[in-house]
Design a protein around this motif. Structure first.
Motif, mmCIF file in Angstrom:
data_model
loop_
_atom_site.group_PDB
_atom_site.id
_atom_site.type_symbol
_atom_site.label_atom_id
_atom_site.label_comp_id
_atom_site.label_asym_id
_atom_site.label_seq_id
_atom_site.Cartn_x
_atom_site.Cartn_y
_atom_site.Cartn_z
ATOM 1 N N ASN A 199 4.209 1.762 0.116
ATOM 2 C CA ASN A 199 2.838 2.043 0.536
ATOM 3 C C ASN A 199 2.447 3.432 0.042
ATOM 4 N N ILE A 200 1.348 3.499 -0.671
ATOM 5 C CA ILE A 200 0.901 4.777 -1.221
ATOM 6 C C ILE A 200 -0.253 5.340 -0.398
ATOM 7 N N ALA A 201 -1.260 4.509 -0.133
ATOM 8 C CA ALA A 201 -2.422 5.010 0.597
ATOM 9 C C ALA A 201 -3.120 3.878 1.336
ATOM 10 N N ASN A 202 -3.792 4.263 2.427
ATOM 11 C CA ASN A 202 -4.686 3.362 3.148
ATOM 12 C C ASN A 202 -5.966 4.153 3.362
ATOM 13 N N MET A 203 -6.998 3.759 2.620
ATOM 14 C CA MET A 203 -8.264 4.490 2.667
ATOM 15 C C MET A 203 -9.311 3.603 3.325
ATOM 16 N N SER A 204 -9.473 3.811 4.625
ATOM 17 C CA SER A 204 -10.467 3.047 5.399
ATOM 18 C C SER A 204 -10.275 1.547 5.253
ATOM 19 N N GLY A 205 -9.004 1.097 5.325
ATOM 20 C CA GLY A 205 -8.702 -0.328 5.283
ATOM 21 C C GLY A 205 -8.452 -0.890 3.900
ATOM 22 N N ILE A 206 -8.526 -0.076 2.865
ATOM 23 C CA ILE A 206 -8.189 -0.496 1.505
ATOM 24 C C ILE A 206 -6.839 0.114 1.178
ATOM 25 N N THR A 207 -5.856 -0.742 0.891
ATOM 26 C CA THR A 207 -4.502 -0.245 0.638
ATOM 27 C C THR A 207 -4.205 -0.165 -0.848
ATOM 28 N N THR A 208 -3.376 0.799 -1.194
ATOM 29 C CA THR A 208 -2.826 0.944 -2.541
ATOM 30 C C THR A 208 -1.321 0.904 -2.380
ATOM 31 N N ARG A 209 -0.693 -0.083 -3.064
ATOM 32 C CA ARG A 209 0.747 -0.277 -2.922
ATOM 33 C C ARG A 209 1.389 -0.473 -4.296
ATOM 34 N N LEU A 210 2.571 0.080 -4.454
ATOM 35 C CA LEU A 210 3.362 -0.110 -5.668
ATOM 36 C C LEU A 210 4.378 -1.208 -5.382
ATOM 37 N N HIS A 211 4.358 -2.254 -6.195
ATOM 38 C CA HIS A 211 5.282 -3.376 -6.025
ATOM 39 C C HIS A 211 6.290 -3.432 -7.168
ATOM 40 N N TRP A 212 7.506 -3.815 -6.858
ATOM 41 C CA TRP A 212 8.523 -4.145 -7.858
ATOM 42 C C TRP A 212 8.846 -5.625 -7.682
ATOM 43 N N THR A 213 9.036 -6.315 -8.794
ATOM 44 C CA THR A 213 9.432 -7.718 -8.695
ATOM 45 C C THR A 213 10.099 -8.199 -9.969
ATOM 46 N N ASP A 214 10.879 -9.235 -9.804
ATOM 47 C CA ASP A 214 11.449 -9.956 -10.948
ATOM 48 C C ASP A 214 11.304 -11.468 -10.718
#
Length: 103
Positions: free
Chosen positions: A19-34
């Motif tokens: 989880n990077i940020a939550n700005m008034s209900g809008i989230t910014t997240r970094l995901h890793w996947t394979d």
């Protein structure tokens, strides 16, 4: 204040997130996947940015399934109601901006 080196991030499971940020209900997240995600429709708009690797994004448009391969720096914008699923090609790191709690 934070500096996040996305190439160094690896989750303990597919689609694990930082989880990077939550700005008034809008989230910014970094995901890793394979591994692929699942077909879904978000609760609002979604911005999906490939930071590392490649992702084949499948989506349904007028009932027809289509796909596009996203490279580093490419952005997929899912409008409200866009059914889609991400399939990484190998490992990938993506930045996702969406409504808090969205699928």
């Amino acid at each position: 204040m934070a500096v996040i080196r996305s190439k160094e991030f690896k989750a303990d499971h597919a689609w694990g997130a930082k989880n990077i940020a939550n700005m008034s209900g809008i989230t910014t997240r970094l995901h890793w996947t394979d591994q692929p995600y699942k077909w879904h429709i978000n609760d609002g708009e979604e911005v999906f940015v490939v930071l590392d690797g490649q992702v084949e994004m499948y989506y349904r448009k007028s009932g027809t399934e289509e796909s596009v391969v996203l490279e580093v720096g490419d952005i997929f914008f899912a409008t409200i109601g866009t059914e889609h699923v991400a399939h990484p090609i190998g490992e990938a790191r993506v930045l996702v901006v969406e409504n808090e709690g969205s699928v």
